[in-house]
Write a protein that holds these residues in place. Structure first.
Motif, PDB file in Angstrom:
ATOM      1  N   ARG A 251      15.209   3.836   5.107  1.00 19.65           N
ATOM      2  CA  ARG A 251      14.251   4.014   4.477  1.00 19.65           C
ATOM      3  C   ARG A 251      13.646   4.622   3.532  1.00 19.65           C
ATOM      4  N   PHE A 252      13.300   4.854   2.818  1.00 17.50           N
ATOM      5  CA  PHE A 252      12.821   4.674   0.865  1.00 17.50           C
ATOM      6  C   PHE A 252      11.553   5.147   1.221  1.00 17.50           C
ATOM      7  N   THR A 253      10.915   6.059   0.367  1.00 20.31           N
ATOM      8  CA  THR A 253       9.863   6.053   0.270  1.00 20.31           C
ATOM      9  C   THR A 253       9.470   7.031  -0.505  1.00 20.31           C
ATOM     10  N   PRO A 254       8.329   6.511  -1.008  1.00 25.07           N
ATOM     11  CA  PRO A 254       8.380   7.259  -2.528  1.00 25.07           C
ATOM     12  C   PRO A 254       6.987   8.807  -2.318  1.00 25.07           C
ATOM     13  N   ARG A 255       8.166   9.247  -3.676  1.00 26.12           N
ATOM     14  CA  ARG A 255       7.128  10.789  -3.069  1.00 26.12           C
ATOM     15  C   ARG A 255       4.992  10.521  -4.089  1.00 26.12           C
TER      16      ARG A 255
ATOM     17  N   THR B 218       1.273  -0.991   0.223  1.00 21.55           N
ATOM     18  CA  THR B 218      -0.325   0.218   0.082  1.00 21.55           C
ATOM     19  C   THR B 218       1.164   1.417   0.254  1.00 21.55           C
ATOM     20  N   THR B 219       2.125   1.330   0.697  1.00 27.67           N
ATOM     21  CA  THR B 219       2.378   2.554   0.563  1.00 27.67           C
ATOM     22  C   THR B 219       3.973   2.629  -0.191  1.00 27.67           C
ATOM     23  N   ASN B 220       3.899   1.449  -0.730  1.00 25.41           N
ATOM     24  CA  ASN B 220       5.460   1.184  -0.680  1.00 25.41           C
ATOM     25  C   ASN B 220       6.569   1.648  -0.568  1.00 25.41           C
ATOM     26  N   VAL B 221       6.718   1.789   0.284  1.00 23.38           N
ATOM     27  CA  VAL B 221       7.292   2.318   1.549  1.00 23.38           C
ATOM     28  C   VAL B 221       8.405   0.545   1.652  1.00 23.38           C
ATOM     29  N   ILE B 222       9.849   0.743   0.948  1.00 21.68           N
ATOM     30  CA  ILE B 222      11.272   0.009   1.187  1.00 21.68           C
ATOM     31  C   ILE B 222      12.248   0.353   2.226  1.00 21.68           C
ATOM     32  N   GLU B 223      12.844  -0.585   3.187  1.00 22.43           N
ATOM     33  CA  GLU B 223      13.488  -0.560   4.042  1.00 22.43           C
ATOM     34  C   GLU B 223      14.375  -1.679   3.707  1.00 22.43           C
TER      35      GLU B 223
END
Length: 111
Positions: free
Chosen positions: A107-111, A54-59
């Protein structure tokens, strides 16, 4: 941690994968445990990648063991993300000792 890594012989290393949670909030995990450098079987590293639904966050999470030499701290590795079509990416380190310190993460959070 993109480098020439191999699972150690004798069962001292492994690669695990699993999913936690329920849709639409699952987290997919891939964990490299005690993998060794192809050219240096005496040094092992452990790290994990988490993909958040859902958030497409990658850690990225890096464990603290055996991080005393330049290679285990990123000295021969590429650390970062790149899009499938190679048109965009985020580079944390390229053959740079210190890109991965003991017990660190990104932690990478899409814009």
């Amino acid at each position: 941690f993109w480098d020439d890594l191999v699972a150690a012989t004798g069962g001292s290393s492994d690669i695990h994968q699993w999913v936690d949670g329920t849709a639409p909030n699952r987290v997919a995990h891939a964990y490299w445990e005690g993998v060794e450098f192809y050219w240096d079987g005496g040094t092992s590293v452990s790290f994990e990648v988490k993909l958040f639904e859902t958030t497409n966050v990658i850690e990225f999470a890096y464990c603290g063991e055996n991080r005393m030499n330049a290679f285990s701290r990123g000295g021969s590795a590429t650390v970062g993300l790149e899009s499938l079509d190679q048109s965009a990416g985020v580079l944390v380190g390229l053959n740079r000792s210190g890109a991965v310190a003991p017990s660190t993460g990104y932690r990478f959070t899409p814009r």
